[in-house]
Design a protein around this motif. Structure first.
Motif, short mmCIF file in Angstrom:
data_model
loop_
_atom_site.label_atom_id
_atom_site.label_comp_id
_atom_site.label_asym_id
_atom_site.label_seq_id
_atom_site.Cartn_x
_atom_site.Cartn_y
_atom_site.Cartn_z
N LEU A 57 51.49 79.56 27.43
CA LEU A 57 52.22 78.51 28.13
C LEU A 57 51.68 78.33 29.55
O LEU A 57 51.52 77.20 30.02
CB LEU A 57 53.71 78.86 28.19
N ALA A 58 51.38 79.44 30.21
CA ALA A 58 50.84 79.37 31.58
C ALA A 58 49.50 78.64 31.59
O ALA A 58 49.24 77.83 32.49
CB ALA A 58 50.69 80.78 32.14
N LYS A 59 48.66 78.91 30.60
CA LYS A 59 47.36 78.24 30.52
C LYS A 59 47.52 76.75 30.24
O LYS A 59 46.81 75.92 30.82
CB LYS A 59 46.50 78.90 29.42
N LEU A 60 48.46 76.42 29.36
CA LEU A 60 48.69 75.02 29.02
C LEU A 60 49.26 74.25 30.21
O LEU A 60 48.89 73.09 30.44
CB LEU A 60 49.64 74.92 27.82
N GLU A 61 50.16 74.88 30.93
CA GLU A 61 50.74 74.23 32.12
C GLU A 61 49.66 73.98 33.18
O GLU A 61 49.66 72.93 33.84
CB GLU A 61 51.87 75.09 32.69
N LYS A 62 48.75 74.93 33.32
CA LYS A 62 47.65 74.76 34.27
C LYS A 62 46.76 73.60 33.85
O LYS A 62 46.34 72.78 34.68
CB LYS A 62 46.84 76.05 34.37
N SER A 63 46.45 73.53 32.56
CA SER A 63 45.62 72.44 32.04
C SER A 63 46.30 71.10 32.23
O SER A 63 45.65 70.11 32.63
CB SER A 63 45.32 72.67 30.56
N LEU A 64 47.59 71.04 31.98
CA LEU A 64 48.33 69.78 32.16
C LEU A 64 48.34 69.36 33.62
O LEU A 64 48.16 68.17 33.93
CB LEU A 64 49.77 69.94 31.64
N GLU A 65 48.53 70.31 34.50
CA GLU A 65 48.53 70.00 35.93
C GLU A 65 47.17 69.46 36.36
O GLU A 65 47.08 68.52 37.17
CB GLU A 65 48.89 71.24 36.75
N GLU A 66 46.09 70.01 35.82
CA GLU A 66 44.75 69.52 36.12
C GLU A 66 44.58 68.08 35.66
O GLU A 66 43.98 67.25 36.36
CB GLU A 66 43.70 70.41 35.45
N GLN A 67 45.12 67.77 34.49
CA GLN A 67 45.05 66.40 33.97
C GLN A 67 45.83 65.44 34.86
O GLN A 67 45.40 64.31 35.12
CB GLN A 67 45.61 66.35 32.55
N MET A 68 46.97 65.88 35.36
CA MET A 68 47.80 65.04 36.21
C MET A 68 47.15 64.82 37.58
O MET A 68 47.25 63.74 38.16
CB MET A 68 49.19 65.65 36.35
N ILE A 69 46.46 65.83 38.07
CA ILE A 69 45.73 65.69 39.34
C ILE A 69 44.59 64.68 39.18
O ILE A 69 44.35 63.84 40.05
CB ILE A 69 45.19 67.05 39.82
N ILE A 70 43.88 64.79 38.06
CA ILE A 70 42.82 63.82 37.77
C ILE A 70 43.38 62.40 37.76
O ILE A 70 42.80 61.48 38.33
CB ILE A 70 42.14 64.15 36.42
N ALA A 71 44.53 62.24 37.10
CA ALA A 71 45.17 60.92 37.03
C ALA A 71 45.50 60.39 38.42
O ALA A 71 45.22 59.24 38.74
CB ALA A 71 46.43 61.00 36.18
#
Length: 242
Positions: free
Chosen positions: A197-211
């Motif tokens: 979950l921690a890894k997935l949340e980090k990946s999602l946050e990276e996607q949102m920053i890119i956006a």
């Protein structure tokens, strides 16, 4: 003094000849001149890049630390904050963006076609779902790199994004994205370890920053491989999909 048109106003400009080959980035000296304009200085706007699009300048700007596209008429008397449309095609006029930093950061990839696109989507966005309903018809034409951008007012969008991303294979992720929702039994009964979950949340946050860095404000937002923002309905027209 320059006049500014409020953001809520949509401006229609007759752009006689406009295509990707004719977009010309203007020189640093010209940008310096624009930054010296009275309203630009008073509003504390910083223009970092600018493009000549025939009869209007498109400005890549920073306002209060946030990226913003502005439009400046060639006589430099009107500064437009809002939507500028090509009256021939109906498409919004936007700056091409650099998508090189997005490579390998996507949550999943859809399609096996030769034309590549980047999509920012929200699992609870009704317009995203309308677009995604056409995915099977688009599959042979496109390769869509999908990024999740859950909007704050969609209560389950973030958890659904993480659930889709938790699937092992790309095929399983696609199946979940196209079929599961907040009421699905498999979503309600999901089990994800704390470590994963921690890894997935980090990946999602990276996607949102890119956006956010690409000035994505809503969903669905779609870019072509050249960094041009396009309307998804135009994609259906391109491939004669109804």
């Amino acid at each position: 003094m320059l006049n500014i048109i409020k953001k809520s106003f949509t401006v229609l400009l007759f752009l006689t000849v406009l295509n990707a080959q004719e977009i010309k980035e203007i020189s640093k000296s010209e940008i310096e001149q624009i930054n010296k304009l009275n309203l630009i200085k008073k509003a504390e706007i910083k223009v970092t890049k600018a493009f000549d699009m025939g009869n209007i300048f498109v400005l890549d700007s920073i306002i209060q630390g946030k990226p913003q596209e502005l439009f400046l008429t060639k006589d430099k008397k009107l500064l437009i904050a809002g939507n500028v449309m090509n009256v021939n095609s109906g498409e919004p006029i936007t700056l091409p963006v650099d998508l090189s930093h997005t490579l390998g950061k996507e949550a999943l990839t859809y399609g096996n076609g030769k034309d590549e696109y980047i999509l920012f989507t929200d699992p609870e966005c009704q317009y995203c779902k309308k677009f995604e309903a056409f995915f099977p018809k688009l599959e042979k034409h496109v390769k869509i790199r999908v990024f999740f951008f859950p909007l704050s007012f969609h209560n389950n969008a973030r958890d659904l994004s993480i659930y889709f991303m938790s699937k092992k294979t790309n095929k399983e992720k696609i199946k979940a994205m196209l079929n599961a929702n907040a009421d699905s039994k498999e979503f309600k009964n999901r089990e994800i370890s704390k470590e994963k979950l921690a890894k997935l949340e980090k990946s999602l946050e990276e996607q949102m920053i890119i956006a956010r860095n690409l000035n994505v404000r809503g969903t669905p937002t779609l870019f072509d491989s050249n960094g041009k923002k396009i309307i998804w309905i135009e994609l259906l027209r391109k491939y004669n999909i109804q």
